[in-house]
Enzyme design. Sequence first.
Site, mmCIF file in Angstrom:
data_model
loop_
_atom_site.group_PDB
_atom_site.id
_atom_site.type_symbol
_atom_site.label_atom_id
_atom_site.label_comp_id
_atom_site.label_asym_id
_atom_site.label_seq_id
_atom_site.Cartn_x
_atom_site.Cartn_y
_atom_site.Cartn_z
ATOM 1 N N ASP A 1 -15.950 -65.956 52.496
ATOM 2 C CA ASP A 1 -16.194 -66.164 51.073
ATOM 3 C C ASP A 1 -16.607 -67.602 50.788
ATOM 4 O O ASP A 1 -16.816 -68.382 51.703
ATOM 5 C CB ASP A 1 -15.023 -65.694 50.215
ATOM 6 C CG ASP A 1 -13.693 -66.197 50.715
ATOM 7 O OD1 ASP A 1 -13.636 -67.394 51.066
ATOM 8 O OD2 ASP A 1 -12.735 -65.404 50.770
ATOM 9 N N LYS B 1 -16.398 -65.047 46.057
ATOM 10 C CA LYS B 1 -16.153 -64.906 44.627
ATOM 11 C C LYS B 1 -15.895 -66.282 44.060
ATOM 12 O O LYS B 1 -15.319 -67.142 44.713
ATOM 13 C CB LYS B 1 -14.965 -63.987 44.358
ATOM 14 C CG LYS B 1 -13.806 -64.222 45.292
ATOM 15 C CD LYS B 1 -12.754 -63.169 45.111
ATOM 16 C CE LYS B 1 -11.651 -63.334 46.135
ATOM 17 N NZ LYS B 1 -10.605 -62.348 45.997
ATOM 18 N N MET C 1 -6.214 -73.666 41.527
ATOM 19 C CA MET C 1 -6.877 -72.846 40.503
ATOM 20 C C MET C 1 -6.399 -73.225 39.106
ATOM 21 O O MET C 1 -6.231 -72.362 38.246
ATOM 22 C CB MET C 1 -6.600 -71.346 40.745
ATOM 23 C CG MET C 1 -7.091 -70.862 42.086
ATOM 24 S SD MET C 1 -6.553 -69.188 42.454
ATOM 25 C CE MET C 1 -4.873 -69.459 43.021
HETATM 26 N N1 SAH Z 1 -6.268 -70.180 50.476
HETATM 27 C C1 SAH Z 1 -6.782 -71.377 49.881
HETATM 28 C C2 SAH Z 1 -6.631 -71.378 48.399
HETATM 29 C C3 SAH Z 1 -7.476 -70.367 47.703
HETATM 30 S S1 SAH Z 1 -7.254 -70.419 45.982
HETATM 31 C C4 SAH Z 1 -6.072 -72.581 50.494
HETATM 32 O O1 SAH Z 1 -5.102 -72.442 51.203
HETATM 33 O O2 SAH Z 1 -6.536 -73.686 50.268
HETATM 34 C C5 SAH Z 1 -8.639 -71.367 45.477
HETATM 35 C C6 SAH Z 1 -8.194 -72.728 45.004
HETATM 36 O O3 SAH Z 1 -7.964 -73.570 46.101
HETATM 37 C C7 SAH Z 1 -9.224 -73.453 44.176
HETATM 38 O O4 SAH Z 1 -9.188 -73.028 42.835
HETATM 39 C C8 SAH Z 1 -8.744 -74.873 44.328
HETATM 40 O O5 SAH Z 1 -7.640 -75.119 43.521
HETATM 41 C C9 SAH Z 1 -8.283 -74.878 45.757
HETATM 42 N N2 SAH Z 1 -9.308 -75.370 46.685
HETATM 43 C C10 SAH Z 1 -9.834 -74.726 47.725
HETATM 44 N N3 SAH Z 1 -10.691 -75.511 48.391
HETATM 45 C C11 SAH Z 1 -10.690 -76.694 47.751
HETATM 46 C C12 SAH Z 1 -11.339 -77.925 47.956
HETATM 47 N N4 SAH Z 1 -12.175 -78.124 48.970
HETATM 48 N N5 SAH Z 1 -11.096 -78.929 47.107
HETATM 49 C C13 SAH Z 1 -10.246 -78.779 46.083
HETATM 50 N N6 SAH Z 1 -9.615 -77.639 45.842
HETATM 51 C C14 SAH Z 1 -9.822 -76.602 46.666
#
Ligand code: SAH
Length: 514
Positions: A36, A58, A173
Amino acid sequence: MKQGIVYLIGAGPGDPGLITVKGQECLRRAEVVIYDYLANPAFLDEAPACAERIYVGKTRGCHHTPQESINRLLAEKAKQGKVVARLKGGDPYVFGRGGEEALHLHHEGVRFEVIPGVTAGFAAAAYAGIPLTHRDFTTSLALVTGHENPEKKMSSLDWQKLATGVGTLAFYMGMANLPLIAEQLMAHGRPADTPVAVIRWATTPRQRTLVATLADVVEKVRQAAFKPPAVIVVGEVVRLREQLRWFDDRPLFGKRVLVTRTAEQAGSFGRLLEAQGAEAISCPVIDIVPPPSWEELDREIDGLEQTDILILTSANAVDAFFERLRACGRDVRALHGVTVVAVGPKTAAAIETRGLRPDLVPADYRAEGVVALLLERGVAGKRVLYPRAEIARELIPRELSAAGASVAAPVVYRTLAPTQGKGQVLAALEEGIDAVTFTSSSTVENFVAMLGDDAPQRLEKVPVISIGPLTTATARRLGLTVAAEAAASTLEGMVEAMVEYFSRNPEVRIQKPE
Ligand code: SAH
């Protein structure tokens, strides 16, 4: 039938270096990759060329593929006996619905394994210079979703406990609900002056960090038009960023640099640029192709016993020469007794990878340097082999012949302009570029030929960085203004020239993509 399996792989937060060794290894064995938008697309290159690649990305509010379909797809592919790599941003089990996917696989009786990843909260904090815990500031940490299951009310979070019971809070998020988050934390007893860091696109060259307090973070985020994906870190540890920044204060941080060399060569330059924080955008304006015939080189390879000096002036020439040597059924032993000259350190390194150490490297990494060095040693009566590019200058054969050498200069590669490159270059310029780099006269020539007459105009506001005097002269002849030239004609020299240029011109800032 072979039993299929699903690997739920944490791809990390963006920096492709932040996947685990195990995750990468699974990816290399995958027959199907399901990924994704948060997983770095560079990972797709890791999977075998024949692997099926399926995007189920998404973004918030725009669900590309419903979760149920993803679940079904995973089970279905595994039931066909396939090795499925399910790449998920960050860690699969941290707000990534990895738990739902695993439960579905469990119910379907499909084998799966989970490979943890570096979760965005940890990575964002580390790359922003914020230790999530530090015993002088906090002893606890909570990862919190700022966007709960839409059926639930946001208020199902226990704000009282979050506000006062936990040291550091990392919200995922949370951008859309930032006003609510700040308000609830303050309303439940967290001081208004508590520092907050909002870290966007963490670990990538697009990382941006905004520091505020609970009281003013909403307004600051609005002013800066900060958008997701971002992690919001709340807590006293944010103050440490001032001292512990290391990622986004590197000299070329956030600069988008266009690299015009061949796709094969772009990688090494890209890594040097990235080490200084730049984002290297590869738009090759050159293709390396073999010469129309190998006849002349083959004859020379046959007669290597008579050759005294071998001159190599580019990594391309090194590759072509040694590959042809091999094709002719010979190896480095054929060079016994031959003095090997490399034009500069990069060519020398390329020669060394072939199991051979060059005898001579001039102090001046140009054809002039090679000539000066050899003339000093004397070349009268010597047989010289100089495998070269079709467009190479005549300087070496001319000067060495004049000094009494017999020089063979077979063409071993040709450079062509790729036919498809224009759209890519225009798109990159359109998106915003902070510097364009030219590592040879032919990159400039092809670039200008590609863009046509308005090339100088398109580059008017973009600093042009040149590898050395010849490239600079070509650029000027074609109407470009050169902002900086490498002192040493090497890629490292170019990076230095760029660092120096931007430290002198901090105001140079081209539009950035959002
Ligand atoms: N499984 C992922 C999280 C997915 S939820 C993890 O462990 O990181 C998606 C959220 O993750 C986004 O809304 C944001 O808050 C955060 N996120 C993911 N990648 C990011 C990035 N490179 N920089 C900042 N926030 C990030």
